[in-house]
Design a protein around this motif. Structure first.
Motif, PDB file in Angstrom:
ATOM      1  N   SER A 124       0.403  -1.432   0.161  1.00  0.00           N
ATOM      2  CA  SER A 124      -0.338  -0.243   0.148  1.00  0.00           C
ATOM      3  C   SER A 124       1.283   1.592  -0.580  1.00  0.00           C
ATOM      4  O   SER A 124       1.929   1.399   0.135  1.00  0.00           O
ATOM      5  CB  SER A 124      -1.361   0.100   1.065  1.00  0.00           C
ATOM      6  N   GLU A 125       0.306   2.254  -0.433  1.00  0.00           N
ATOM      7  CA  GLU A 125       1.007   3.542  -0.221  1.00  0.00           C
ATOM      8  C   GLU A 125      -0.103   4.281  -0.130  1.00  0.00           C
ATOM      9  O   GLU A 125      -1.462   4.262  -0.560  1.00  0.00           O
ATOM     10  CB  GLU A 125       1.599   3.831  -2.130  1.00  0.00           C
ATOM     11  N   ASN A 126       0.072   5.514   1.183  1.00  0.00           N
ATOM     12  CA  ASN A 126      -0.592   6.225   1.771  1.00  0.00           C
ATOM     13  C   ASN A 126      -0.157   8.206   1.344  1.00  0.00           C
ATOM     14  O   ASN A 126       0.779   7.514   2.149  1.00  0.00           O
ATOM     15  CB  ASN A 126      -1.477   6.402   2.677  1.00  0.00           C
ATOM     16  N   GLN A 127      -0.796   8.362   1.635  1.00  0.00           N
ATOM     17  CA  GLN A 127      -0.451  10.666   1.856  1.00  0.00           C
ATOM     18  C   GLN A 127      -1.655  10.954   2.484  1.00  0.00           C
ATOM     19  O   GLN A 127      -2.880  10.787   1.727  1.00  0.00           O
ATOM     20  CB  GLN A 127       0.177  11.237   0.698  1.00  0.00           C
ATOM     21  N   ASP A 128      -1.487  11.908   3.307  1.00  0.00           N
ATOM     22  CA  ASP A 128      -2.176  12.963   3.939  1.00  0.00           C
ATOM     23  C   ASP A 128      -1.940  14.368   4.297  1.00  0.00           C
ATOM     24  O   ASP A 128      -0.546  14.105   4.241  1.00  0.00           O
ATOM     25  CB  ASP A 128      -3.757  11.654   4.304  1.00  0.00           C
ATOM     26  N   PRO A 129      -2.614  14.900   4.722  1.00  0.00           N
ATOM     27  CA  PRO A 129      -1.814  16.045   5.220  1.00  0.00           C
ATOM     28  C   PRO A 129      -1.442  16.062   6.448  1.00  0.00           C
ATOM     29  O   PRO A 129       0.376  16.354   6.645  1.00  0.00           O
ATOM     30  CB  PRO A 129      -3.211  17.405   5.602  1.00  0.00           C
ATOM     31  N   GLY A 131       0.884  13.053   6.235  1.00  0.00           N
ATOM     32  CA  GLY A 131       2.122  12.548   6.124  1.00  0.00           C
ATOM     33  C   GLY A 131       1.737  11.387   5.389  1.00  0.00           C
ATOM     34  O   GLY A 131       0.933  11.644   4.697  1.00  0.00           O
ATOM     35  N   ALA A 132       2.975  10.793   4.862  1.00  0.00           N
ATOM     36  CA  ALA A 132       3.035   9.915   3.755  1.00  0.00           C
ATOM     37  C   ALA A 132       3.554   8.379   4.146  1.00  0.00           C
ATOM     38  O   ALA A 132       4.464   8.381   5.180  1.00  0.00           O
ATOM     39  CB  ALA A 132       3.962  10.629   2.526  1.00  0.00           C
ATOM     40  N   SER A 133       3.370   6.933   3.727  1.00  0.00           N
ATOM     41  CA  SER A 133       3.691   6.045   4.087  1.00  0.00           C
ATOM     42  C   SER A 133       3.481   5.133   2.809  1.00  0.00           C
ATOM     43  O   SER A 133       2.727   5.148   2.044  1.00  0.00           O
ATOM     44  CB  SER A 133       2.817   5.849   5.337  1.00  0.00           C
ATOM     45  N   VAL A 134       3.969   3.828   3.148  1.00  0.00           N
ATOM     46  CA  VAL A 134       4.133   3.186   2.031  1.00  0.00           C
ATOM     47  C   VAL A 134       4.492   1.681   2.643  1.00  0.00           C
ATOM     48  O   VAL A 134       5.267   1.492   3.475  1.00  0.00           O
ATOM     49  CB  VAL A 134       5.861   3.141   0.880  1.00  0.00           C
ATOM     50  N   THR A 135       3.878   0.709   2.453  1.00  0.00           N
ATOM     51  CA  THR A 135       4.280  -0.292   3.196  1.00  0.00           C
ATOM     52  C   THR A 135       4.537  -2.067   2.056  1.00  0.00           C
ATOM     53  O   THR A 135       4.423  -2.109   1.251  1.00  0.00           O
ATOM     54  CB  THR A 135       2.392  -1.233   4.552  1.00  0.00           C
ATOM     55  N   LEU A 136       6.192  -2.298   3.349  1.00  0.00           N
ATOM     56  CA  LEU A 136       5.989  -3.524   1.473  1.00  0.00           C
ATOM     57  C   LEU A 136       6.135  -5.126   2.258  1.00  0.00           C
ATOM     58  O   LEU A 136       5.709  -4.745   4.257  1.00  0.00           O
ATOM     59  CB  LEU A 136       7.768  -3.314   1.394  1.00  0.00           C
ATOM     60  N   THR A 162       6.478  -1.293   7.579  1.00  0.00           N
ATOM     61  CA  THR A 162       5.642   0.400   7.072  1.00  0.00           C
ATOM     62  C   THR A 162       6.465   1.176   7.059  1.00  0.00           C
ATOM     63  O   THR A 162       7.066   1.684   8.442  1.00  0.00           O
ATOM     64  CB  THR A 162       3.434  -0.167   7.762  1.00  0.00           C
ATOM     65  N   TYR A 163       6.597   1.915   6.353  1.00  0.00           N
ATOM     66  CA  TYR A 163       7.560   3.687   6.230  1.00  0.00           C
ATOM     67  C   TYR A 163       6.675   4.832   6.233  1.00  0.00           C
ATOM     68  O   TYR A 163       6.308   4.609   5.201  1.00  0.00           O
ATOM     69  CB  TYR A 163       8.065   3.367   5.616  1.00  0.00           C
ATOM     70  N   THR A 164       7.328   5.410   7.793  1.00  0.00           N
ATOM     71  CA  THR A 164       6.023   6.512   8.078  1.00  0.00           C
ATOM     72  C   THR A 164       6.994   7.945   7.196  1.00  0.00           C
ATOM     73  O   THR A 164       7.692   8.035   8.964  1.00  0.00           O
ATOM     74  CB  THR A 164       4.684   6.454   8.843  1.00  0.00           C
ATOM     75  N   LEU A 165       6.643   8.403   6.806  1.00  0.00           N
ATOM     76  CA  LEU A 165       7.057  10.867   6.947  1.00  0.00           C
ATOM     77  C   LEU A 165       6.182  11.288   7.463  1.00  0.00           C
ATOM     78  O   LEU A 165       5.178  11.320   6.601  1.00  0.00           O
ATOM     79  CB  LEU A 165       8.273  10.859   5.833  1.00  0.00           C
ATOM     80  N   ASN A 166       7.043  11.750   8.747  1.00  0.00           N
ATOM     81  CA  ASN A 166       5.885  13.025   8.689  1.00  0.00           C
ATOM     82  C   ASN A 166       6.768  13.718  10.199  1.00  0.00           C
ATOM     83  O   ASN A 166       7.651  13.692   9.617  1.00  0.00           O
ATOM     84  CB  ASN A 166       4.336  12.673   9.929  1.00  0.00           C
ATOM     85  N   SER A 167       6.164  14.662  10.974  1.00  0.00           N
ATOM     86  CA  SER A 167       6.526  15.635  11.132  1.00  0.00           C
ATOM     87  C   SER A 167       7.462  14.846  11.991  1.00  0.00           C
ATOM     88  O   SER A 167       8.564  16.167  12.875  1.00  0.00           O
ATOM     89  CB  SER A 167       5.800  17.034  12.089  1.00  0.00           C
TER      90      SER A 167
END
Length: 333
Positions: A124-129, A131-136, A162-167
Motif C-alpha cells: 500500500s501507499e498512502n498520503q494525507d496532510p 504525512g506519507a507512508s508505504v508498506t512493503l 511500513t515506513y511513515t514520514l511525518n513531522s
C-alpha cells in the motif's frame, strides 16, 4: 517511484520516495532490494536546514547494489550473527545449516539474515496532510517461488515493513507472521543496520538512553556472546576517539536492563559537533532491548556510525532466548 539504472535489468533498483514538499524532507526506500533505506533527509532543529542522516548511494544504482556492510538494511529473520551458520530447532531437534556470509572471522558465521537484496511487494501507499507512508512485504519459502527459498530456514515466514514520514521524522513499523494455520512454530528476531553520517567519527559521540542502565555483552573472538555481561557506563556523550582515518573501533552489543514499563522508549543519540546536532534512533517497542554499535565502516563507507536496534541478542537461535523467539502457527509478532 523512481527506477535507478536501466529498467528491467539486473542492475536496476526501484525506489519508493516519501517527501514532504513543504520542508524538503524525504526518504528513499529500495523496495526491490530488501526495503533498504537508501536516503533519509530530515530538517535539523538546530540549523533549520535539511541534511542527510544516513549514508547514501546518491541514487546511484551500482553504488546501492555494491555498498555492502549491511548499510541501512533490514535484518530478518535474524539480526547480527548466528554462530557457524547453524542452529537446532528447539521443537523438532533438527539441525539446520544456513548460508555462511561472514568470512572475515576465524569461523564463518551467518550474518544479517536473508532479506537483503530481495525484491519486496508493495502492499500500500498512502498520503494525507499529516504525512506519507508505504508498506512493503516479503514471504520466505513461498510455493512455486524458488527465489524465496532460504537455505537452512525452511519456515513459512512473512514480514511487513511500513515506513511513515511525518513531522516526527521517519517511523518504521515491522511485523512478522507464521503463515501456517497449524503445525510447528518458527524462530524469528530482527534488526536494522542504519549508518548515521557524521563529519568525523572520532570527534562524534554516542549516547545510550540514560533512562536505563546498560550491560555490555561479552563475546568471543568471533563476536559470538559468551553468555556473560558486564555493566557499561560509557557512550555517555564522550567522543569516540582515535583519528579521522582510524577512529576507535567499536563492534559491541549492549542490552538495556530497565523494564519497558520504566522506559517505554529507548533513544540512542549520535551527536556530531561538526553539524552541531544529533541523529536519534528511537526503539519504541518492548521487544527492542539490544543495540550494536559499530564504528568500523570508516573509511569504506565514509564517516559513519552504525547503531543497530535488535529484538534479540546476537546468536539468539542458539542461546537462552531460542524458545522465547518462537512464533506459533498463525501468530503475528
Amino acid at each position: 517511484s523512481i527506477t535507478l539504472g536501466d529498467p528491467g535489468s539486473d542492475d536496476s533498483v526501484g525506489l519508493k520516495v516519501l517527501k514532504n514538499s513543504l520542508t524538503g524532507e524525504s526518504v528513499d526506500i529500495a523496495w526491490t532490494f530488501g526495503g533498504k533505506v537508501d536516503s533519509l533527509r530530515l530538517k535539523s532543529p538546530v540549523t533549520g536546514k535539511v541534511r542527510d542522516l544516513l549514508v547514501s548511494s546518491g541514487r546511484n544504482a551500482t553504488r546501492l547494489l555494491t555498498m555492502g556492510w549491511g548499510a541501512n538494511e533490514f535484518l530478518m529473520p535474524f539480526a547480527n550473527r548466528i554462530e557457524n551458520g547453524t542452529y537446532v530447532d528447539v521443537v523438532t531437534g533438527h539441525r539446520y545449516y544456513m548460508k555462511r556470509t561472514n568470512h572475515e572471522e576465524t569461523v564463518d558465521n551467518a550474518i544479517h539474515g536473508f532479506l537483503i537484496g530481495r525484491s519486496m511487494d508493495v502492499v500500500s501507499e498512502n498520503q494525507d496532510p499529516s504525512g506519507a507512508s508505504v508498506t512493503l512485504a516479503y514471504s520466505f519459502n513461498s510455493a512455486n517461488d524458488s527465489e524465496s527459498m532460504a537455505k537452512g530456514y525452511p519456515y513459512h515466514l512473512s514480514v511487513q515493513l511500513t515506513y511513515t514520514l511525518n513531522s516526527e521524522g521517519l517511523t518504521i513499523t515491522a511485523s512478522a507472521t507464521n503463515r501456517l494455520d497449524e503445525g510447528e512454530p518458527l524462530p524469528f528476531y530482527m534488526g536494522m543496520h542504519p549508518y548515521f553520517e557524521v563529519s568525523d567519527v572520532a570527534s562524534s559521540s554516542v549516547l545510550l538512553d540514560p533512562c536505563s542502565e546498560w550491560n555490555q555483552i561479552e563475546v568471543d573472538e568471533n563476536l559470538i556472546p559468551t553468555g556473560k555481561t558486564v555493566p557499561f557506563d560509557a557512550f555517555n556523550g564522550d567522543s569516540i576517539g582515535g583519528s579521522t582515518q582510524k577512529p576507535t573501533l567499536w563492534d559491541n552489543g549492549f542490552k538495556a536492563t530497565a523494564s519497558s514499563q520504566h522506559c517505554d522508549t529507548l533513544r540512542t543519540e549520535v551527536y556530531d559537533p561538526g553539524f552541531g546536532d544529533s541523529s536519534v534512533l528511537w526503539m519504541a517497542s518492548p521487544a527492542f532491548k539490544w543495540v550494536q554499535i559499530f564504528t568500523g565502516g570508516t573509511p569504506a563507507l565514509g564517516q559513519a556510525i552504525a547503531v543497530e536496534p535488535m529484538s534479540g541478542e546476537t546468536n539468539a537461535f542458539n542461546n537462552y532466548q531460542a524458545e522465547g523467539l518462537l512464533l506459533q502457527a498463525g501468530e503475528t509478532w
